[in-house]
Design a protein around this motif. Structure first.
Motif, mmCIF file in Angstrom:
data_model
loop_
_atom_site.group_PDB
_atom_site.id
_atom_site.type_symbol
_atom_site.label_atom_id
_atom_site.label_comp_id
_atom_site.label_asym_id
_atom_site.label_seq_id
_atom_site.Cartn_x
_atom_site.Cartn_y
_atom_site.Cartn_z
ATOM 1 N N ARG A 35 1.958 49.022 17.266
ATOM 2 C CA ARG A 35 0.627 48.590 17.717
ATOM 3 C C ARG A 35 -0.146 48.034 16.537
ATOM 4 O O ARG A 35 -0.151 48.600 15.444
ATOM 5 C CB ARG A 35 -0.120 49.762 18.340
ATOM 6 C CG ARG A 35 -1.435 49.390 19.028
ATOM 7 C CD ARG A 35 -1.901 50.533 19.915
ATOM 8 N NE ARG A 35 -3.190 50.218 20.517
ATOM 9 C CZ ARG A 35 -4.367 50.720 20.117
ATOM 10 N NH1 ARG A 35 -4.393 51.587 19.113
ATOM 11 N NH2 ARG A 35 -5.487 50.382 20.729
ATOM 12 N N ASP B 161 3.196 52.333 30.260
ATOM 13 C CA ASP B 161 4.514 52.718 29.747
ATOM 14 C C ASP B 161 5.626 51.984 30.490
ATOM 15 O O ASP B 161 6.616 51.533 29.887
ATOM 16 C CB ASP B 161 4.709 54.227 29.895
ATOM 17 C CG ASP B 161 3.828 55.022 28.929
ATOM 18 O OD1 ASP B 161 3.403 54.422 27.895
ATOM 19 O OD2 ASP B 161 3.593 56.212 29.175
ATOM 20 N N TYR C 76 0.832 44.072 20.105
ATOM 21 C CA TYR C 76 1.903 44.860 19.494
ATOM 22 C C TYR C 76 2.776 43.903 18.649
ATOM 23 O O TYR C 76 3.003 42.751 19.039
ATOM 24 C CB TYR C 76 2.757 45.534 20.557
ATOM 25 C CG TYR C 76 2.221 46.862 21.036
ATOM 26 C CD1 TYR C 76 2.800 48.050 20.628
ATOM 27 C CD2 TYR C 76 1.122 46.913 21.888
ATOM 28 C CE1 TYR C 76 2.297 49.286 21.067
ATOM 29 C CE2 TYR C 76 0.614 48.126 22.334
ATOM 30 C CZ TYR C 76 1.218 49.327 21.921
ATOM 31 O OH TYR C 76 0.721 50.523 22.340
ATOM 32 N N GLN D 288 3.409 54.258 22.910
ATOM 33 C CA GLN D 288 3.753 54.644 21.552
ATOM 34 C C GLN D 288 4.628 53.575 20.879
ATOM 35 O O GLN D 288 5.363 52.838 21.530
ATOM 36 C CB GLN D 288 4.497 55.989 21.568
ATOM 37 C CG GLN D 288 3.662 57.154 22.082
ATOM 38 C CD GLN D 288 2.493 57.452 21.155
ATOM 39 O OE1 GLN D 288 2.622 57.435 19.934
ATOM 40 N NE2 GLN D 288 1.321 57.730 21.771
ATOM 41 N N ASP D 289 4.496 53.512 19.532
ATOM 42 C CA ASP D 289 5.410 52.652 18.761
ATOM 43 C C ASP D 289 6.849 53.137 18.942
ATOM 44 O O ASP D 289 7.100 54.344 19.152
ATOM 45 C CB ASP D 289 5.060 52.690 17.274
ATOM 46 C CG ASP D 289 3.651 52.153 16.992
ATOM 47 O OD1 ASP D 289 3.095 51.499 17.885
ATOM 48 O OD2 ASP D 289 3.126 52.411 15.878
#
Length: 564
Positions: free
Chosen positions: A124, A101, A194, A135-136
């Motif tokens: 992703r 993160d 990503y 997370q997106d």
């Protein structure tokens, strides 16, 4: 005394205030005004040329601005993603979600700073579930719904290539502004690739393009207006002399021999003006000379005719006396007395016609009008010439569906017209029937004399009213004509405000139509009796003496009175 023509500076424009009359006025101005037509063409073609040039320039500027901005953002995205990918490749996360993160936050911060935009989104690529994958996300309004499926498929399918697409971005006031989005993959250690998307609004470029377009339109309108003013000034200097020449020519043709063109300078128009004025001077001098000669001729004819009256009267009395005593002479002397009497009578008729012609030329003819029925007048003339018709074996018929109501006319002159037309028809009708038709409408009364003789060609018919003209000079006159009858008849018809027309065709005969107005107004082009009779008869070989047509009664029927 001469007059110089100048063209007014302005023609009234008040009529153009009514927009509904613009099409008609435009068409009239287009047909009649060389200046208007040239100015309209110049402005129209100039406007089209400027419009084409400015549209081309606007499109070129638009494409250049867009391509420059796209190249600029692609270069910025390339620098940002390359730097971020280097940082990702050197990072050690060992499957720690917190470290991943933090790495994602670092990548977002660095890419937004280097790419120069805060509208960023990341998704992703792999659909496989992962407990440690970040997370997106999407920042500042850039959502997955704004990205097309085609763009995302291309970004997912190629990890090395950048892809871009034009999109609409939400503006500050809720409106959609043009923009561009650039997408490229970033590989995160331990979780895979990503999709990173960077959006840029093109509001500043759109504003620049609007400014350029407005400037181009204003410059174009100014150029059209400037060219229009210059064209009008040039055309005015060129067409004003032409308009003056046209107006002067019209006045000269109308009989104003003293009008002249104003001459200024020494250019081509000045040369034209001097030449035109010289031509006008020559025409005026020749017309005056011809007028003087015509006046001398008229006076000569009139004077000679009057001077011959007295000796002719003496000769006629002597010929009458010899003719009355011819029975006491021997055969040769009696025949000479008879020929002398006939030729003296013919000479007296010729002298009378010459006097009448001289009155027409001098403009001293006066009508003595009285209410007269043309149908009854025609019936009287036919009765008076019945003996001549019988001598030629001709059947004269009267067809009178109208023309009974009295009309103001000079009965002596109209009677002379009818006698002349009927006499010519009898002489040239080859013994075939002659139809005299009388009809009327609410505007005019008409009389037609139709014979079925040899007829005339179109060239002969055009000259039939000329003085002393004969279609066949070798043809012998049998009723002593002078060659002036039809000319006098035409003058009598015009003196009444009417017309005398002729139709003739070789092999089909001739048709004369006299038309007189009921009132003091032009008769127009229509006539109760058509000049061209059409296919109104059989061949000459089939024509012969037939039963006479019943002449209409002299009394005026009630229905004819109402119709007339």
């Amino acid at each position: 005394m001469t007059a110089t023509v100048t063209v007014p500076a302005s023609r009234g424009w008040q009529g153009w205030r009514d927009w509904r009359s613009w099409p008609a006025r435009f068409g009239t101005s287009w047909r009649r005004s060389l200046r208007f037509r040239t100015l309209t063409l110049t402005l129209g073609l100039t406007a089209l040329a400027i419009l084409g040039a400015f549209v081309t320039m606007a499109l070129a500027i638009q494409n250049d601005l867009f391509e420059s901005r796209v190249n600029q953002v692609q270069a910025a995205v390339a620098r940002a993603t390359a730097s971020a990918q280097d940082a990702l490749d050197s990072a050690q996360v060992d499957g720690d979600p917190v470290a991943l993160d933090a790495l994602m936050e670092s990548a977002i911060t660095s890419t937004t700073r280097q790419a120069g935009t805060d509208m960023v989104a990341a998704f992703r690529v792999s659909d496989a579930p992962s407990a440690i994958a970040p997370q997106d996300f999407s920042l500042n309004g850039l959502t997955a719904n704004m990205l097309s499926d085609g763009l995302r498929e291309r970004v997912r399918g190629d990890a090395e290539q950048r892809w871009w697409q034009s999109i609409g971005l939400p503006g500050a006031d809720g409106q959609v502004v043009p923009g561009v989005v650039v997408g490229q993959q970033l590989i995160f250690p331990g979780v895979g690739a990503y999709e990173f998307y960077f959006a840029y609004d093109l509001a500043s470029e759109a504003q620049t393009l609007r400014f350029v377009q407005v400037t181009l339109w204003l410059v174009g309108a100014g150029l059209v207006l400037l060219i229009g003013i210059i064209s009008w000034l040039v055309l005015r200097s060129v067409t004003a002399p032409i308009a003056a020449a046209a107006e002067t020519s019209a006045k000269l043709a109308a009989g104003d021999l003293g009008v002249r063109l104003g001459v200024h300078g020494e250019d081509e128009f000045a040369t034209l003006g001097r030449s035109f004025n010289a031509m006008a001077d020559s025409i005026e001098a020749q017309i005056k000379e011809l007028a003087e000669l015509s006046l001398v001729q008229q006076r000569f004819v009139s004077d000679v005719s009057h001077e011959l009256r007295t000796p002719l009267t003496t000769i006629r009395l002597a010929s009458d006396m010899l003719n009355d005593q011819r029975d006491t002479f021997d055969a040769t002397t009696a025949r000479a007395a008879e020929l002398l009497h006939a030729q003296v009578q013919r000479f007296e008729v010729l002298l009378t016609d010459l006097l009448e012609i001289s009155r027409y030329d001098a403009g001293s003819v006066q009508l003595e009008n009285e209410p007269t029925s043309l149908a009854h007048l025609a019936e009287d003339v036919i009765s008076s010439m019945s003996q001549l018709a019988e001598q030629h074996g001709t059947d004269v018929r009267l067809v009178a569906p109208g023309g009974y109501s009295p009309v103001d006319m000079d009965p002596r002159r109209v009677r002379r017209i009818v006698r002349n037309l009927l006499g010519n028809a009898i002489e040239h009708g080859e013994g075939r029937p002659i139809v005299v038709t009388v009809d009327s409408d609410q505007n005019a009364v008409a009389l037609g004399v139709r014979d079925f003789g040899l007829g005339m060609t179109a060239a002969d018919a055009e000259r039939v009213f000329d003085r002393f003209w004969r279609a066949d000079p070798s043809r012998k006159r049998t009723i002593g004509g002078t060659g002036l009858g039809l000319s006098i008849a035409l003058g009598d018809a015009r003196l009444h405000g009417g017309a005398l027309a002729v139709w003739s065709e070789p092999g089909r005969g001739t048709n004369f139509v006299l038309t007189l107005p009921r009132r003091d107004q032009p008769i127009g082009t229509s006539t109760p009796i058509p000049v061209d009779p059409g296919d109104d008869g059989a061949s000459l070989n089939d024509l012969g003496l037939t039963q006479p047509i019943t002449i209409a009664p002299a009394s005026l029927p009630a229905d004819e009175e109402a119709r007339s």
